[in-house]
Design a protein around this motif. Structure first.
Motif, short mmCIF file in Angstrom:
data_model
loop_
_atom_site.label_atom_id
_atom_site.label_comp_id
_atom_site.label_asym_id
_atom_site.label_seq_id
_atom_site.Cartn_x
_atom_site.Cartn_y
_atom_site.Cartn_z
N PHE A 76 0.89 -1.18 0.10
CA PHE A 76 0.36 -0.08 0.43
C PHE A 76 0.47 1.49 -0.10
O PHE A 76 2.00 0.94 0.77
CB PHE A 76 -1.01 0.62 1.67
CG PHE A 76 -2.38 -0.97 1.23
CD1 PHE A 76 -3.32 -0.57 0.73
CD2 PHE A 76 -2.07 -2.25 1.94
CE1 PHE A 76 -4.60 -1.29 0.13
CE2 PHE A 76 -3.42 -2.82 1.76
CZ PHE A 76 -4.61 -2.56 1.07
N ASN A 77 0.82 2.15 -0.56
CA ASN A 77 1.41 3.20 -0.64
C ASN A 77 0.08 4.40 -1.06
O ASN A 77 1.02 5.88 -1.39
CB ASN A 77 2.11 2.94 -2.17
CG ASN A 77 1.34 3.67 -3.45
OD1 ASN A 77 0.45 3.35 -3.48
ND2 ASN A 77 2.12 2.56 -4.24
N PHE A 78 -1.16 4.60 -0.25
CA PHE A 78 -1.60 5.61 -0.52
C PHE A 78 -1.48 6.53 0.37
O PHE A 78 -0.61 6.25 1.79
CB PHE A 78 -3.10 5.53 -0.65
CG PHE A 78 -3.91 4.64 1.04
CD1 PHE A 78 -3.93 5.48 2.13
CD2 PHE A 78 -3.51 2.94 1.04
CE1 PHE A 78 -4.64 5.32 3.78
CE2 PHE A 78 -3.62 2.79 2.63
CZ PHE A 78 -4.33 3.79 3.35
N ALA A 79 -1.68 8.02 0.79
CA ALA A 79 -1.42 9.17 1.12
C ALA A 79 -2.60 10.05 1.38
O ALA A 79 -2.28 10.62 0.55
CB ALA A 79 0.14 9.13 1.48
N THR A 80 -3.63 9.51 2.27
CA THR A 80 -4.56 10.59 2.47
C THR A 80 -4.08 12.38 2.97
O THR A 80 -4.46 13.64 2.69
CB THR A 80 -5.30 10.99 3.41
OG1 THR A 80 -5.69 9.82 5.18
CG2 THR A 80 -6.20 8.91 3.37
N GLN A 81 -3.12 12.47 4.26
CA GLN A 81 -1.90 13.46 4.64
C GLN A 81 -1.06 13.13 5.37
O GLN A 81 -0.78 11.76 5.85
CB GLN A 81 -3.76 14.26 5.44
CG GLN A 81 -2.94 15.56 5.97
CD GLN A 81 -3.34 16.57 6.90
OE1 GLN A 81 -4.88 15.71 7.01
NE2 GLN A 81 -3.54 17.22 7.22
N SER A 82 -0.14 13.68 4.99
CA SER A 82 1.37 13.12 5.25
C SER A 82 1.79 14.12 6.97
O SER A 82 1.88 15.14 6.76
CB SER A 82 2.41 13.91 4.14
OG SER A 82 3.41 13.40 4.32
N THR A 83 1.47 13.48 7.36
CA THR A 83 1.23 13.85 9.24
C THR A 83 2.34 13.14 9.89
O THR A 83 2.79 13.20 11.22
CB THR A 83 -0.25 13.81 9.56
OG1 THR A 83 -0.82 11.79 9.69
CG2 THR A 83 -1.30 14.11 8.53
N HIS A 84 2.59 11.86 8.72
CA HIS A 84 3.85 11.38 10.36
C HIS A 84 5.51 12.63 10.19
O HIS A 84 5.81 12.68 9.58
CB HIS A 84 4.74 10.15 9.27
CG HIS A 84 5.27 9.78 8.03
ND1 HIS A 84 4.36 9.83 7.05
CD2 HIS A 84 6.61 10.36 7.55
CE1 HIS A 84 4.67 10.31 5.62
NE2 HIS A 84 6.32 10.06 6.53
N SER A 85 5.91 11.78 11.64
CA SER A 85 7.27 12.86 12.04
C SER A 85 8.01 12.11 11.01
O SER A 85 8.10 11.45 10.04
CB SER A 85 7.03 12.39 13.12
OG SER A 85 7.36 10.41 13.76
N GLU A 86 9.40 12.53 11.30
CA GLU A 86 10.15 12.21 11.13
C GLU A 86 11.44 10.90 12.18
O GLU A 86 12.77 10.86 11.48
CB GLU A 86 11.88 13.57 11.34
CG GLU A 86 10.91 14.57 10.23
CD GLU A 86 11.97 15.64 10.75
OE1 GLU A 86 13.37 16.29 10.29
OE2 GLU A 86 11.32 16.48 11.25
N LEU A 87 10.77 10.65 12.76
CA LEU A 87 11.05 9.48 13.45
C LEU A 87 11.65 8.03 13.38
O LEU A 87 12.49 7.49 13.72
CB LEU A 87 10.43 9.21 15.02
CG LEU A 87 10.94 8.25 16.00
CD1 LEU A 87 11.78 9.24 16.69
CD2 LEU A 87 9.83 8.09 17.09
N HIS A 88 11.31 8.34 12.24
CA HIS A 88 11.53 6.99 11.05
C HIS A 88 13.29 6.49 10.78
O HIS A 88 14.09 6.10 10.46
CB HIS A 88 10.72 6.24 10.48
CG HIS A 88 10.75 7.21 8.91
ND1 HIS A 88 9.85 8.53 8.88
CD2 HIS A 88 11.19 7.44 8.24
CE1 HIS A 88 9.63 9.25 8.22
NE2 HIS A 88 11.27 8.68 7.68
N GLN A 89 13.36 8.03 10.22
CA GLN A 89 14.62 8.27 9.58
C GLN A 89 15.98 7.93 11.02
O GLN A 89 16.93 7.64 10.33
CB GLN A 89 14.84 9.82 9.55
CG GLN A 89 13.64 9.85 8.67
CD GLN A 89 13.69 11.73 8.19
OE1 GLN A 89 14.74 12.43 8.28
NE2 GLN A 89 12.55 11.63 7.83
N TYR A 90 15.67 7.87 12.36
CA TYR A 90 16.37 8.07 13.10
C TYR A 90 16.34 6.48 13.72
O TYR A 90 17.56 6.36 15.00
CB TYR A 90 16.75 8.83 13.75
CG TYR A 90 16.50 9.74 13.71
CD1 TYR A 90 18.12 11.57 13.58
CD2 TYR A 90 15.35 11.24 13.03
CE1 TYR A 90 17.93 11.72 12.90
CE2 TYR A 90 15.80 12.06 12.56
CZ TYR A 90 16.61 12.95 12.24
OH TYR A 90 16.90 13.92 11.52
#
Length: 252
Positions: A76-90
């Motif tokens: 799945f690659n849908f996105a209704t609104q991009s609200t996720h944080s940057e934490l995954h980058q760390y």
């Protein structure tokens, strides 16, 4: 014989690389104290009060594992609104050599968006058979919230998988939560690993698990009986009238 070897052994968080420790999500107390989190090979629970950072951490882990921020499988690659944080980058994932055959990020708050995307893809004939067939053959929008949730657990989860679940009990009655425990155990016996954030003492009762409590002082291991969720529920059930009087200011 079931091996119960983890798919995901642990995560490490590069706190020293945070761009601004005083901004969200890096200023969440539990996260700013967290260096590493080791996962149980079967079930890991992440619990805590509202605002403790559970969903933020679950989202970041899921994205780091390759899942869509709003839920679903890796496809799945849908996105209704991009609200996720940057934490995954760390976040650095520590995996085992064993790879999951299946996987799913279940996110209660955006499940409506996932159901909508499935219907849209089926209307466009993107896949054959239709995607909804793997969710029980019925549109998730044509079921109650709780039925749609449980249809995913029952039909879409096929075992030998890594399942990250954020508050899966949100639309489930206590009876359905017990049914979910039984389904959880079936999938664990099929070599699955679960990471679950929850407020449900019923789910937390699963025996082959570890419970991490997120609080102001970071992350600590607790037993079910040491969680606020269990203690408050037990106190309420054992002293309902007294607690109601205290809540309503009736001290007579």
């Amino acid at each position: 014989m079931i091996s119960y070897e983890s798919f995901l052994r642990s995560i490490k968080i590069a706190r020293t690389d945070f761009p601004n420790p005083d901004s969200y999500p890096f200023n969440i107390q539990a996260i700013r104290h967290l260096d590493q989190l080791d996962f149980h090979p079967q079930v890991t629970f992440i619990v805590g009060e509202n605002g403790a950072g559970k969903s933020t951490l679950m989202e970041a882990m899921a994205i780091a594992c390759g899942f869509n921020a709003e839920g679903g499988t890796r496809h799945f690659n849908f996105a209704t609104q991009s609200t996720h944080s940057e934490l995954h980058q760390y976040i650095c994932l520590i995996r085992s050599v064993r790879k999951p055959r299946d996987g799913f990020f279940f996110r209660a708050e955006s499940y409506y968006n996932l159901a909508t995307n499935i219907d849209e893809l089926d209307q466009q004939n993107i896949a054959s058979p239709q995607i909804r067939d793997s969710y029980g053959g019925k549109s998730l929008h044509e079921q109650s919230h709780g039925e749609a949730f449980f249809a995913t657990f029952l039909h879409r989860f096929s075992g030998n998988g890594l399942y990250i679940l954020d508050e899966p009990e949100a639309a489930l009655s206590p009876l359905r939560q017990l049914s979910m425990l039984a389904r959880l155990h079936e999938l664990v016996e099929q070599n699955s690993q679960f990471i679950i954030s929850t407020h449900s003492p019923i789910l937390m009762a699963y025996p082959n698990s570890i419970i991490y409590y997120l609080g102001e002082n970071g992350v600590e291991v607790r037993t079910l009986e040491e969680t606020d969720h269990y203690l408050i529920m037990k106190q309420f059930l054992n002293n309902k009238d007294k607690m109601m009087n205290e809540l309503f200011g009736n001290n007579e």
